[in-house]
Design a protein around this motif. Structure first.
Motif, PDB file in Angstrom:
ATOM      1  N   LYS A   1      67.059  42.320  62.528  1.00 46.59           N
ATOM      2  CA  LYS A   1      66.395  41.603  63.628  1.00 46.59           C
ATOM      3  C   LYS A   1      64.948  42.081  63.804  1.00 46.59           C
ATOM      4  CE  LYS A   1      69.325  40.800  67.308  1.00 46.59           C
ATOM      5  NZ  LYS A   1      69.875  41.270  68.601  1.00 46.59           N
ATOM      6  N   ARG A   2      64.740  43.366  63.630  1.00 46.73           N
ATOM      7  CA  ARG A   2      63.415  43.932  63.891  1.00 46.73           C
ATOM      8  C   ARG A   2      62.478  43.901  62.685  1.00 46.73           C
ATOM      9  NH1 ARG A   2      67.119  45.758  67.103  1.00 46.73           N
ATOM     10  NH2 ARG A   2      66.657  46.534  69.195  1.00 46.73           N
ATOM     11  N   ALA A   3      63.009  43.559  61.507  1.00 46.97           N
ATOM     12  CA  ALA A   3      62.177  43.587  60.295  1.00 46.97           C
ATOM     13  C   ALA A   3      61.354  42.306  60.150  1.00 46.97           C
ATOM     14  CB  ALA A   3      63.082  43.759  59.084  1.00 46.97           C
ATOM     15  N   HIS A   4      60.244  42.418  59.421  1.00 42.18           N
ATOM     16  CA  HIS A   4      59.416  41.233  59.146  1.00 42.18           C
ATOM     17  C   HIS A   4      59.887  40.529  57.881  1.00 42.18           C
ATOM     18  CE1 HIS A   4      56.774  44.012  61.406  1.00 42.18           C
ATOM     19  NE2 HIS A   4      56.388  42.899  61.998  1.00 42.18           N
ATOM     20  N   THR A   5      60.277  41.332  56.889  1.00 39.37           N
ATOM     21  CA  THR A   5      60.705  40.774  55.604  1.00 39.37           C
ATOM     22  C   THR A   5      62.052  41.395  55.245  1.00 39.37           C
ATOM     23  OG1 THR A   5      58.416  40.528  54.869  1.00 39.37           O
ATOM     24  CG2 THR A   5      60.081  40.576  53.146  1.00 39.37           C
ATOM     25  N   VAL A   6      63.001  40.549  54.949  1.00 39.08           N
ATOM     26  CA  VAL A   6      64.339  41.047  54.594  1.00 39.08           C
ATOM     27  C   VAL A   6      64.781  40.337  53.316  1.00 39.08           C
ATOM     28  CG1 VAL A   6      66.755  41.267  55.326  1.00 39.08           C
ATOM     29  CG2 VAL A   6      64.925  41.369  57.030  1.00 39.08           C
ATOM     30  N   THR A   7      65.151  41.118  52.321  1.00 34.68           N
ATOM     31  CA  THR A   7      65.658  40.524  51.089  1.00 34.68           C
ATOM     32  C   THR A   7      67.060  41.037  50.831  1.00 34.68           C
ATOM     33  OG1 THR A   7      63.437  40.375  50.158  1.00 34.68           O
ATOM     34  CG2 THR A   7      65.253  40.269  48.598  1.00 34.68           C
ATOM     35  N   GLU A   8      67.939  40.093  50.537  1.00 34.06           N
ATOM     36  CA  GLU A   8      69.298  40.482  50.184  1.00 34.06           C
ATOM     37  C   GLU A   8      69.472  40.285  48.684  1.00 34.06           C
ATOM     38  OE1 GLU A   8      72.388  38.314  52.172  1.00 34.06           O
ATOM     39  OE2 GLU A   8      73.924  39.691  51.422  1.00 34.06           O
ATOM     40  N   MET A   9      69.711  41.381  47.971  1.00 33.61           N
ATOM     41  CA  MET A   9      69.943  41.297  46.534  1.00 33.61           C
ATOM     42  C   MET A   9      71.361  40.766  46.328  1.00 33.61           C
ATOM     43  SD  MET A   9      67.135  42.620  45.518  1.00 33.61           S
ATOM     44  CE  MET A   9      65.830  43.571  46.299  1.00 33.61           C
ATOM     45  N   LYS A  10      71.444  39.663  45.652  1.00 31.21           N
ATOM     46  CA  LYS A  10      72.763  39.047  45.447  1.00 31.21           C
ATOM     47  C   LYS A  10      73.180  39.289  44.008  1.00 31.21           C
ATOM     48  CE  LYS A  10      74.836  34.382  45.751  1.00 31.21           C
ATOM     49  NZ  LYS A  10      75.837  34.661  44.804  1.00 31.21           N
TER      50      LYS A  10
END
Ligand code: ATP
Ligand code: MG
Length: 188
Positions: free
Chosen positions: A161-170
């Motif tokens: 919620k607090r991050a600007h950029t979030v990447t989920e490695m799939k």
């Protein structure tokens, strides 16, 4: 050979980002190391603190030294927690993770760091080696222009919620699953 002159963009507003690399697939730590490599090109100072892992050699421990004085890495874990062959108690792992957190705070207050990478901290929260409020406090009180990179599977939704950029490695495939053993320079 003449070097081509490349344009360098300057952002109008410098923002200290909170970046999360999470998910089950490969690429979280190597992505954070990629940031260190890129940032060193601008002479930015990067500090990487490794939570959890700590008893296994990985190439970046010496690779990062080649980016000296722009990048530094600190191994602050005691290896995988709770897995077969783990010879440390939960208290040992927790004490080490808490020491890593203190180091992170020290680095932040030195004001000498442009980018702080807390590798595996998301997983450390999941394992209760670090408390969620401790991470939220770090995010909320970080210097405005310092970038903070938090890696590890299972990132907490409050961190996301607090991050600007979030990447989920799939994970689509992983060589490991075809019984190919981890390879130097690729996996460690
Ligand atoms: P990397 O360090 O390669 O970027 P990572 O940080 O995304 O990987 P970790 O959970 O930290 O992933 O795992 C570290 C090690 O486990 C690496 O050697 C990586 O190749 C391997 N690994 C990552 N994902 C998987 C997977 N899904 N199955 C098996 N091994 C994996
Ligand atoms: Mg990793």
């Amino acid at each position: 050979m003449k070097k081509p002159k490349l344009k360098i963009l300057e952002p109008e507003k410098k923002v200290g980002l909170v970046i999360v690399m999470t998910g089950e697939g490969k690429g979280k730590t190597t992505s954070a190391l990629g940031i260190a490599l890129r940032a060193a090109g601008y002479g930015l100072r990067v500090c990487i603190i490794e939570f959890i892992k700590g008893d296994m050699y990985s190439g970046e421990l010496d690779g990062i030294k080649k980016l000296f004085p722009y990048a530094e890495i600190h191994l602050m874990g005691k290896g995988f927690c709770g897995v077969k062959g783990d010879k440390y108690s939960y208290q040992d792992h927790r004490a080490k993770a808490q020491e890593a957190l203190r180091l992170a705070k020290k680095k932040i207050s030195s004001r000498k760091i442009d980018i702080l990478v807390l590798d595996e901290i998301n997983y450390a929260v999941k394992l209760k080696l670090v408390d969620l409020p401790q991470v939220l406090e770090l995010i909320e009180n970080k210097p405005l222009r310092m970038h903070l990179v938090l890696t590890g599977r299972g990132a907490h939704r409050e961190v996301i919620k607090r991050a600007h950029t979030v990447t989920e490695m799939k994970e689509i495939k992983h060589a490991f699953k075809s019984r190919i053993e981890p390879q130097k320079g690729i996996d460690y």
